[in-house]
Scaffold this active site. Structure first.
Site, PDB file in Angstrom:
ATOM      1  N   GLU A 255       5.260   5.397 -11.763  1.00  0.00           N
ATOM      2  CA  GLU A 255       5.248   4.725 -10.291  1.00  0.00           C
ATOM      3  C   GLU A 255       4.747   5.734  -9.268  1.00  0.00           C
ATOM      4  OE1 GLU A 255       5.759   1.545  -9.988  1.00  0.00           O
ATOM      5  OE2 GLU A 255       7.875   1.967 -10.998  1.00  0.00           O
TER       6      GLU A 255
ATOM      7  N   ASP B 167      -0.597  -3.769  -9.735  1.00  0.00           N
ATOM      8  CA  ASP B 167      -0.088  -5.019  -9.551  1.00  0.00           C
ATOM      9  C   ASP B 167      -0.846  -6.230 -10.165  1.00  0.00           C
ATOM     10  OD1 ASP B 167       2.214  -3.606  -9.039  1.00  0.00           O
ATOM     11  OD2 ASP B 167       2.111  -4.181  -6.957  1.00  0.00           O
TER      12      ASP B 167
ATOM     13  N   TYR C 287       5.448   3.175   2.268  1.00  0.00           N
ATOM     14  CA  TYR C 287       4.443   3.053   1.180  1.00  0.00           C
ATOM     15  C   TYR C 287       3.287   4.085   1.588  1.00  0.00           C
ATOM     16  CZ  TYR C 287       1.506   1.647  -2.645  1.00  0.00           C
ATOM     17  OH  TYR C 287       0.648   1.724  -3.911  1.00  0.00           O
TER      18      TYR C 287
ATOM     19  N   SER D 100       5.533 -10.183  -5.980  1.00  0.00           N
ATOM     20  CA  SER D 100       5.216 -11.755  -5.806  1.00  0.00           C
ATOM     21  C   SER D 100       3.952 -11.844  -4.877  1.00  0.00           C
ATOM     22  CB  SER D 100       6.280 -12.186  -4.752  1.00  0.00           C
ATOM     23  OG  SER D 100       6.304 -11.298  -3.575  1.00  0.00           O
ATOM     24  N   SER D 101       3.337 -10.609  -4.422  1.00  0.00           N
ATOM     25  CA  SER D 101       2.129 -10.746  -3.481  1.00  0.00           C
ATOM     26  C   SER D 101       1.091 -10.947  -4.337  1.00  0.00           C
ATOM     27  CB  SER D 101       2.208  -9.745  -2.417  1.00  0.00           C
ATOM     28  OG  SER D 101       2.631  -8.546  -2.959  1.00  0.00           O
TER      29      SER D 101
ATOM     30  N   GLU E  55      -5.191  -6.808  -0.018  1.00  0.00           N
ATOM     31  CA  GLU E  55      -3.841  -6.319   0.467  1.00  0.00           C
ATOM     32  C   GLU E  55      -4.256  -5.229   1.617  1.00  0.00           C
ATOM     33  OE1 GLU E  55       0.665  -6.165  -1.283  1.00  0.00           O
ATOM     34  OE2 GLU E  55      -0.941  -7.288  -2.281  1.00  0.00           O
TER      35      GLU E  55
HETATM   36  C1  GLA Z   1       3.453  -1.323  -5.530  1.00  0.00           C
HETATM   37  C2  GLA Z   1       1.865  -1.011  -5.270  1.00  0.00           C
HETATM   38  C3  GLA Z   1       1.380  -0.717  -6.503  1.00  0.00           C
HETATM   39  C4  GLA Z   1       1.838   0.690  -7.093  1.00  0.00           C
HETATM   40  C5  GLA Z   1       3.630   0.424  -6.816  1.00  0.00           C
HETATM   41  C6  GLA Z   1       4.096   1.855  -7.102  1.00  0.00           C
HETATM   42  O1  GLA Z   1       3.692  -2.205  -6.256  1.00  0.00           O
HETATM   43  O2  GLA Z   1       1.369  -2.365  -5.198  1.00  0.00           O
HETATM   44  O3  GLA Z   1       0.051  -0.429  -6.516  1.00  0.00           O
HETATM   45  O4  GLA Z   1       1.615   1.733  -6.132  1.00  0.00           O
HETATM   46  O5  GLA Z   1       4.076   0.187  -5.647  1.00  0.00           O
HETATM   47  O6  GLA Z   1       3.849   2.386  -8.466  1.00  0.00           O
END
Ligand code: GLA
Length: 365
Positions: free
Chosen positions: A16, A152, A201, A107-108, A140
């Site tokens: 993560e 993702d 984030y 979901s995005s 994004e």
């Molecule tokens: C979100 C981001 C990913 C990744 C995760 C954390 O989902 O879209 O790119 O950084 O957080 O692992």
């Protein structure tokens, strides 16, 4: 001619906040997805509907400042794809999804990838899935304002039934790891989400970049936290704020955990995978500080149940979902147990279901 496109949400088994640090991730595409039912239009407009909301945008009229609504995920992908040389037409787009929004299940990305795939297909373009994933990631960044990594969008494009994907986000080299039979991944939705998730984030990403800046001054070959050993970090500890040091420590140790988890999964050592998941969660809680009391409560609840190998938050954090790796025969009892314990601690009802590792985007009709 009406066509239907489908792209899945995802969970991440481990790895993560490593993807924007050129590191390793291990996502699984899940059996919850977004479908985009699309009919071409000849006026270069996208008329999108989702539930009762309907929005019309023109591909020829791109605002300098995006509006912040869900349509930006679609418009953003369309604009980036066109910028990369893929001329598109307009479309009526009907969106339906059973990926919960704001739950950390991407979901995005499912929305971006289903719509982007559909727009390319309707326009008759050959589709390079990795290029599509990158276009969605850039959308994004530019249209939504989250400086996300590629995980993702990549798994929404490339997911494979029955498998987790161990991905090196620097080389994009995939390693497909079969999920052993007899084990299930339980998704545990805390049903909570912090309003400041995007800001948090981007702050974490900035902290990682600040760490790289300090580390690269000592060892110029360091381009990303991927290149950093724990010893490098310890040696530079005094040169950076403690917060930045701890963010970096999470990423450096998390990369090592993903590599070990891949080996453990390949050899069927689920106890080891589970232990690494728990370490990952603690690092995200204590060093990266992206968990919430609700998510910590879910993980603790899962770890108190029989038949659970490990549990951790999944996705960007700040609320959303935890996952638990469980023995299949125990799955129903674990779900009930976690729900009960979570309610006792928080008074909230968690939504809990097993997920089936699924395929990436496709045209389904
Ligand atoms: C979100 C981001 C990913 C990744 C995760 C954390 O989902 O879209 O790119 O950084 O957080 O692992």
């Amino acid at each position: 001619m009406t066509r239907v496109y489908r792209a899945p949400g995802r969970v991440n088994l481990i790895g993560e906040h490593t993807d924007y640090n050129d590191g390793f991730v291990m996502p699984i595409a899940i059996d919850r997805a977004t479908t985009a039912t699309m009919t071409p239009r000849d006026d270069r407009r996208i008329v999108a509907r989702s539930g009762r909301a309907a929005v019309t945008v023109s591909l020829d009229d791109v605002p300098a400042r995006p509006g912040g609504s869900w349509i930006e995920y679609i418009r953003g992908v369309a604009v980036i794809l066109e910028r990369r040389g893929h001329r598109l037409g307009g479309a009526d787009v009907e969106i339906e999804s059973d990926v919960p929004t704001g739950a950390g299940l991407s979901s995005s990305a499912a929305l971006e990838v289903s719509a982007g795939f559909g727009l390319l297909d309707l326009a008759g373009h050959a589709i390079d899935l990795t290029e599509l994933a990158r276009a969605c990631q850039l959308a994004e960044h530019e249209f939504v304002g989250t400086r996300c990594g590629l995980m993702d969008q990549f798994i929404a494009c490339h997911g494979r039934a029955g498998h987790a994907l161990m991905l090196d986000t620097r080389t994009l080299e995939p390693e497909w790891l079969p999920i052993p039979s007899g084990v299930r991944v339980l998704v545990c939705n805390s049903m909570t989400r912090h309003a400041h998730a995007t800001g948090g984030y981007n702050e974490r990403r900035a902290d990682c970049e600040a760490g790289v800046h300090v580390l690269a001054a000592r060892r110029p070959e360091i381009r990303a936290l991927r290149d950093v050993l724990l010893a490098d970090l310890e040696a530079a500890r005094a040169d950076m704020p403690d917060r930045v040091y701890r963010r970096c420590r999470h990423v450096v140790t998390e990369n090592a955990r993903v590599l070990r988890a891949a080996g453990a999964l390949a050899s069927g050592d689920l106890e080891a995978v589970g232990a690494l998941m728990v370490e990952s969660h603690r690092s995200l809680r204590d060093d990266f500080e992206v968990t919430t009391p609700g998510i910590d409560a879910l993980v603790d609840a899962a770890l108190g149940c029989d038949g659970v190998y490990g549990a951790r938050m999944t996705g960007g954090g700040f609320g959303g979902c935890a996952i638990a790796l469980v023995d299949e025969p125990s799955a129903a009892a674990v779900a009930a147990g976690v729900q009960q314990r979570y309610r006792d601690v928080t008074g909230l009802r968690a939504d809990i279901y097993p997920c089936t590792p699924s395929a990436g985007v496709s045209r389904i009709g």
